[in-house]
Design a protein around this motif. Structure first.
Motif, mmCIF file in Angstrom:
data_model
loop_
_atom_site.group_PDB
_atom_site.id
_atom_site.type_symbol
_atom_site.label_atom_id
_atom_site.label_comp_id
_atom_site.label_asym_id
_atom_site.label_seq_id
_atom_site.Cartn_x
_atom_site.Cartn_y
_atom_site.Cartn_z
ATOM 1 N N ASP A 139 20.682 14.661 24.279
ATOM 2 C CA ASP A 139 20.299 16.063 24.435
ATOM 3 C C ASP A 139 20.802 16.949 23.307
ATOM 4 O OD1 ASP A 139 22.968 15.801 25.049
ATOM 5 O OD2 ASP A 139 22.933 17.279 26.676
ATOM 6 N N ARG A 142 16.969 16.266 18.038
ATOM 7 C CA ARG A 142 15.521 16.121 18.150
ATOM 8 C C ARG A 142 14.993 15.432 16.900
ATOM 9 N NH1 ARG A 142 14.530 22.417 19.822
ATOM 10 N NH2 ARG A 142 15.215 22.639 17.661
ATOM 11 N N LYS A 165 11.195 11.395 25.143
ATOM 12 C CA LYS A 165 12.220 11.659 24.130
ATOM 13 C C LYS A 165 11.955 13.011 23.481
ATOM 14 C CE LYS A 165 14.040 7.454 24.405
ATOM 15 N NZ LYS A 165 15.441 7.191 24.805
ATOM 16 N N ASN A 166 12.964 13.506 22.794
ATOM 17 C CA ASN A 166 12.813 14.760 22.048
ATOM 18 C C ASN A 166 12.203 14.468 20.678
ATOM 19 O OD1 ASN A 166 13.807 16.509 24.012
ATOM 20 N ND2 ASN A 166 15.919 16.122 23.413
ATOM 21 N N TYR A 168 8.901 15.177 18.115
ATOM 22 C CA TYR A 168 7.844 16.156 17.895
ATOM 23 C C TYR A 168 7.076 15.819 16.614
ATOM 24 C CZ TYR A 168 10.545 18.829 21.311
ATOM 25 O OH TYR A 168 11.226 19.223 22.424
#
Length: 901
Positions: A139, A142, A165-166, A168
């Protein structure tokens, strides 16, 4: 920013590297000073002799050639001596960034940018997976893929990888992009501010091909947390697809292992372009990533330093990437890098650089000026050197023979001083030292063209010359010799190297022609000595000759391309891949061939050499555990047997493996090859064990957790303990086996082949092949078989714990033993080496007398084997069956021929 728990990194391997680096950085400035002083002495006295010769009426042609020779040597000395100035500037400042680690689940937030511009998709996927698998609180970071190709397939793949998952995806769109990588990164800075939670505390940047270590963030982030003035921390770049011998100098070890540590010591470290972590506030304070140059990494370093921020170089291996696979693509990448570095020079006069100290400006301007100076001077020398050789005139001016001798002595002193520095640097950077040095002169003509293009562009008010992104440079190599020569000589312009090599050869011939006119042999040698073979000039032109031959030889016979997938070790479940630290194909063949080549080399006298056969291995939990260090007395080739599929073995067989020539798994082999078992010096082994026990062995929390599973049954209690040093034996096979049944089968084979003396504990590949080659050397008095140590460190268990499937143990389980095993090879091995060296004069030079039989199953070195035919097993003689006696006699006859009996 969350409170972070930072502790010293307890890593014996890194601590030893730190010690070695500090030792180098304390010695190198002294060697550099000696080199500089000796250079001044040589050139100063040579200049005086030139003036004396001129005053005495040296002919105009001879004088002109002598002056050109002097200026050529001086020009060559400036770029080769520039690194010495950098080392000298670090006098008394030796330092290495502290070894730190972020512990626990708290820490600053990090946005990891992966820049993409149309490279191979599988390369991107492997990098994304490695970042997702970071040993960092999930957490707190990213992953953002910045796609300048606007590829729908990339977007889809990133979406699949990022499920849960983080992760992008972002792109600047399909329109033409501006400012290359810098523009992409600045786009990323804006994009993350729109994500939930806003932008993170830190930004980490990875090139698409760079696979980071799992501890990458945990090691770099603490340097920014510990010192709020540190804006950027970055590690060296490492590469995993460099061809053997690194013929094109692609590893850049001098940069990352010599120059960058010195720059860090003088507070002028610079960003290495990938793998770095930067403080977002610091980056925003300079207006984001500079877009004025394609070398945005260097400009970022300049502007951060000018704004009062610190940049640190963390000298740990934390990322591995790819070098261009062909000489053409490598050359284009080097031209691009050259243009970027040179273009940064004008940044020192930018308004953002006004606050830089003189020391920081020197460190910042050093790359651009060094590049420009080296390119210009070396290009002039490449032209001038053949011309002065072609004159056939003397290349040194002097008035008396005494002056000539003094010049020579001063040159040799300078050469030894420079060689001492190069020797220290080669030790620090782990590259092969050459008497001719490392100049990579073959790149100079093309880089010089790049310099001219930049200069013309700057003078005419144009922009920085544009280049294809390095990730897209992947030009396929031509297949045939003729097509390769066409591509190299015509398409790439390598014909210039043919001209240089031919000119140097013709110039040398001019000196030979002058020598042919001498009246006696002394005149011949003197004529050659002061012309083409005048040592200071000879070193220069021979360096140019060998360097310019590189692209020509590459065109004729390029190194075998290394398939990327074959260089990675991939988890079959997660598909997570890391560079494979060791080759696995044809291990026994490679080992025997390599050792044989070493033994037969005329360069070495190995009769008093101690050989340590070392590597990682599987471990028997009945004997030891992960990370343990084992020393073998016996090496048993357990796979040299008949084999049945386990599904079709007779009911009374315990395994599908049957010794060759036998009809049951419990019978001694009747067909003897001679490599089944080797026995080494047990007295030496016991000394090695004693030395190794002084080492503090490495361990890991993952290994400790995994080995605890073996405590459930008493037989596996040794497997649940901490790593230790012990004596037990090694089973070798080219088949990577795993599982309880096979391990028990080969444990029985070990007992059978050694007549109950061997203790099966480790599994390996190469040892018997290596020992056979060493034994053949000993038969011919080329090696001493009593000076062999077999050391293996445990990286994984050979069988699962109770309740775990064989396939899980082999394919999926994270046993945590690999890294401790690798590190313990060094930690224990260095203690053995030090012990032998410390007691060399008193004990080890004369050798350690064996108290046991040593050799193979045939008794090739004399003595009676305590295993094999003629020995006893369970108090019964081991006798081969009659149907195999003829084969055994033939084997022994071959042995007698081999030994000359």
């Amino acid at each position: 920013m969350a409170v972070a728990n930072i502790e010293p990194l307890d890593d014996p391997y890194e601590k030893k590297r730190e010690q070695d680096q500090m030792e180098f950085m304390s010695r190198a400035p002294k060697a550099a000073l000696a080199s500089i002083f000796s250079s001044w002495a040589y050139f100063g006295y040579s200049f005086k002799c030139l003036l004396d010769a001129q005053a005495e009426g040296l002919t105009e042609t001879a004088l002109r050639v002598a002056w050109l020779s002097f200026l050529m040597q001086l020009g060559h000395a400036i770029p080769t001596g520039t690194p010495h100035l950098l080392a000298l500037s670090a006098w008394g400042k030796a330092k290495r960034q502290p070894l730190l680690r972020l512990n626990g689940d708290q820490g600053p937030t990090v946005d990891v940018f992966i820049t993409y511009c149309g490279e191979e998709l599988d390369v991107l996927i492997d990098t994304v997976r490695a970042v997702i698998a970071q040993d960092y609180p999930d957490d707190r970071y990213r992953v953002i893929v910045l796609d300048d190709s606007a590829s729908s397939s990339v977007k889809a793949e990133v979406g699949m990888l990022g499920q849960g998952k983080n992760v992008y995806y972002s792109t600047r769109g399909s329109k033409p992009k501006t400012h290359a990588k810098a523009g992409n990164l600045n786009h990323g800075l804006q994009y993350v501010s729109t994500l939930p939670g806003g932008a993170s505390d830190f930004i980490a940047v990875l090139d698409v091909d760079m696979i980071p270590s799992q501890r990458w963030l945990r090691v770099l982030v603490p340097h920014l947390v510990a010192d709020p003035k540190v804006a950027l921390a970055n590690p060296p770049q490492r590469f995993y697809n460099i061809p053997n011998g690194d013929p094109l100098g692609q590893s850049m070890q001098v940069l990352f292992d010599v120059m960058e540590p010195f720059k860090n010591a003088t507070n002028s470290a610079w960003c290495c372009g990938t793998g770095f972590v930067v403080r977002r506030d610091a980056l925003e304070s300079i207006g984001g990533v500079p877009e004025e140059s394609i070398s945005e990494d260097i400009l970022t370093s300049f502007y951060l330093a000018a704004a009062g921020w610190k940049i640190v170089y963390v000298h740990q291996d934390l990322q591995w990437g790819l070098v261009p696979p062909t000489i053409t693509s490598h050359l284009k990448q080097q031209q691009r890098s050259c243009a970027g570095i040179i273009s940064t020079a004008r940044a020192a006069w930018n308004s953002k650089a006004q606050n830089m100290t003189p020391e920081e400006k020197y460190g910042a301007l050093f790359p651009a000026f060094a590049f420009a100076m080296i390119l210009t001077i070396t290009m002039i020398n490449l032209i001038v050197t053949p011309l002065i050789l072609l004159t056939g005139a003397p290349l040194v001016a002097y008035s008396t023979d005494a002056q000539l001798r003094i010049i020579l002595v001063l040159f040799l002193t300078r050469f030894l001083a420079m060689f001492s520095y190069d020797f220290l640097a080669s030790r620090a950077a782990n590259y092969q030292l050459s008497l001719l040095g490392i100049s990579l002169a073959w790149l100079i003509p093309f880089q010089f063209v790049t310099l001219v293009r930049f200069a013309v562009s700057a003078l005419t008010g144009g922009g920085v010359p544009l280049f294809t992104p390095s990730g897209l440079i992947n030009i396929r190599e031509a297949k045939t010799v003729s097509s390769r020569l066409k591509v190299a000589l015509w398409d790439d312009g390598f014909l210039v190297y043919i001209v240089i090599v031919a000119s140097l050869a013709v110039g040398t011939a001019a000196s030979l022609n002058a020598a042919s006119k001498a009246v006696d042999i002394a005149g011949v040698f003197h004529t050659l000595f002061v012309r083409a073979f005048w040592p200071p000039v000879f070193l220069i032109w021979s360096t140019y000759l060998t360097d310019c031959w590189v692209p020509i030889s590459y065109a004729f016979s390029p190194p075998k391309p290394l398939a990327r997938t074959g260089l990675l070790e991939r988890d079959p479940t997660t598909q997570l891949a890391y560079p494979n630290p060791h080759a696995k194909d044809q291990a026994q063949i490679n080992a025997a061939s390599s050792i044989t080549a070493l033994i037969l080399s005329p360069l070495f006298d190995l009769r008093k050499t101690y050989f340590m056969v070392a590597g990682i291995a599987g471990i028997n939990p009945r004997v030891a555990t992960l990370g343990s260090v084992t020393f073998a007395r016996f090496a048993i080739q357990v796979a040299l047997q008949y084999e049945f599929d386990a599904r079709s073995i007779p009911a009374n067989f315990s395994t599908g493996y049957v010794p060759q020539g036998s009809t049951s798994p419990t019978e001694y082999p009747q067909s003897i090859y001679g490599t089944e078992v080797f026995e080494v010096n047990d007295a030496l082994r016991q000394l090695a064990i004693g030395f190794a026990k002084a080492a503090t062995l490495n361990d890991s929390s993952t290994a400790a957790a995994y080995r605890a599973n073996y405590a459930s049954i008493s037989a596996y209690t040794p497997g649940s303990q901490v790593p230790s040093v012990l004596g037990c034996d090694v089973a070798t096979s080219d088949t990577y086996f795993s599982g309880t049944l096979l391990s028990q089968a080969f444990e029985n084979t070990t007992t059978l082949f050694t007549n109950g003396s061997g203790i099966y504990c480790t599994t390996a590949q190469e040892d018997n092949a290596t020992l056979e080659a060493l034994l053949r050397g000993a038969v011919n008095n080329l090696t001493d078989f009593s000076r062999i140590i077999i050391m293996r460190t445990a990286s994984d268990f050979d069988r699962p714990y109770v309740g775990e499937a064989d396939t899980v143990n082999l394919f999926y389980a994270d046993q945590g033993g690999f890294e401790p095993a690798i590190r313990n090879i060094y930690l224990a091995g260095i203690k053995v080496v030090q012990g032998i060296l410390n007691e060399w004069d008193s004990t080890f030079e004369k050798g350690i007398k064996p108290n046991n039989y040593i050799g193979d199953i045939f008794g090739s070195l004399g003595g009676k084997p305590d295993f094999g035919p003629g020995s006893e097993f369970n108090n019964n003689p081991v006798i081969p069956s009659r149907k195999r006696v003829r084969s055994l006699r033939a084997k022994r006859a071959l042995k007698n021929i081999r030994t000359g009996k």
